[in-house]
Motif scaffolding. Structure first.
Motif, short mmCIF file in Angstrom:
data_model
loop_
_atom_site.label_atom_id
_atom_site.label_comp_id
_atom_site.label_asym_id
_atom_site.label_seq_id
_atom_site.Cartn_x
_atom_site.Cartn_y
_atom_site.Cartn_z
N GLY A 28 -59.39 2.50 26.27
CA GLY A 28 -57.57 2.37 25.95
C GLY A 28 -57.18 3.61 26.41
N LEU A 29 -55.92 3.37 26.48
CA LEU A 29 -54.58 4.92 25.44
C LEU A 29 -55.18 6.05 25.16
N PHE A 30 -56.59 6.21 23.55
CA PHE A 30 -57.27 6.55 23.22
C PHE A 30 -58.15 7.42 24.33
N ARG A 31 -58.54 7.05 25.02
CA ARG A 31 -59.32 8.39 25.72
C ARG A 31 -58.86 8.77 26.57
N GLY A 32 -57.49 8.91 27.47
CA GLY A 32 -56.23 10.33 27.59
C GLY A 32 -55.93 11.07 26.46
N PHE A 33 -55.49 10.71 25.94
CA PHE A 33 -54.95 11.07 24.50
C PHE A 33 -56.11 12.58 23.92
#
Length: 316
Positions: free
Chosen positions: A163-168
């Motif tokens: 989810g968002l974590f990969r981009g972060f």
């Protein structure tokens, strides 16, 4: 106890398989792919009728917005086939059997309206094609099964979830600014995948009925997630760039909620925290708080990034 577990090859299903077997249960697993006892599609009524007798059924099979096969067009029909019709066939197979039916829901089933938290007595309302399909499936369970319970997790995290974590993680590791949609300051609860599996086992062991929320203590905001990831990666402070939510919401609506689903936009607008008192009363205790979940997820993603390429593979 003999348990049939659907969606056993999924992120939560794999953890449920391990936890239930560790607890001494006999577990028959089913999914459309993977190392399972029975491979097949629950949307096929013929396959559903071949499923074995069981003392309990854990229905973890479902598609959602992060499912890799999510289509660009025809999403309503896709969700209906995989979430509603599959549940209908499963309920028809076990109706009248006396089996304890444990359904895996989603916190998106709650009507997101700015409430500080959502509990089993809160109003439920579909606010997008995914939550609508999950509520329709839930109604089939309630109508068809005499003994049912529904575990309602919020955002499930832990190793294997992106989810968002990969981009972060990627941005922080590379020293780039982190893009956060909206203010990112409202509390947004997560729960570790292992803790959801443990709650499922407790519900089964106690023969519990009704709704049981699954969430970790001490919810954090998205901005807090970024800071936890910084510390886990031992990275310098990251510049956070906030993407205004109003134009983002407008673009999402113009895209037919394909850019961002309506439920996701609501989660970026309001607090999303679950009341877990009823689950705690069963004796369940989550072992991971939200900070630890963010760190575990980031550690796993950073480890994946650091691995040398080994040729073609299947991501998820």
């Amino acid at each position: 106890m003999h348990i049939l577990l659907t969606g056993a090859n999924g992120f939560l299903g794999r953890q449920c398989t391990r936890r239930l077997r560790e607890a001494g249960h006999i577990v028959s697993t089913t999914d459309r792919a993977g190392d399972v006892t029975l491979r097949g599609d629950l949307a096929d009524p013929g396959f559903a009728q071949t499923l074995p007798e069981a003392d309990a059924v854990v229905h973890a099979a479902a598609v959602q917005y992060v499912t890799p096969s999510l289509p660009l067009l025809g999403r309503r029909a896709w969700f209906r086939r995989n979430n509603v019709e599959a549940t209908r066939h499963l309920v028809e197979r076990y109706r009248g059997s006396g089996a304890h039916f444990v359904n895996i829901g989603t916190s998106m089933m709650y009507a997101q309206d700015g409430s500080p938290q959502y509990g089993p007595q809160s109003r439920m309302q579909g606010q997008g094609v995914y939550s609508e399909s999950k509520l329709e499936a839930q109604a089939l369970v309630e109508q068809g099964m005499a003994r049912w319970a529904t575990v309602v997790p919020c955002i499930i995290g832990g190793p294997g979830r992106e989810g968002l974590f990969r981009g972060f993680v990627r941005a922080i590791a590379q020293g780039r600014p982190v893009l956060v949609p909206g203010a990112g300051t409202q509390p947004t609860a997560m729960v570790h995948v292992e803790d959801v599996a443990r709650l499922v086992e407790v519900v089964l062991r106690q023969g519990a009925l009704g709704f049981y929320n699954a969430a970790a203590p001490r919810p954090l905001s998205i901005v807090d997630w970024v800071h936890e990831i910084e510390q886990e990666l031992q990275a310098p402070p990251t510049r956070i760039v906030h993407l205004p939510l109003t134009p983002l919401r407008g673009l999402a609506a113009l895209s037919g909620w394909r850019l961002l689903a309506r439920e996701q936009v609501l989660m970026l607008t309001w607090p999303h925290v679950l009341d877990i008192e009823r689950s705690l009363a069963l004796g369940w205790q989550p072992r991971h708080d939200n900070a630890l979940i963010a760190r575990h997820t980031a550690r796993h993603l950073q480890g994946v990034r650091a691995q040398p390429a080994t040729g073609a593979g299947v991501g998820h």
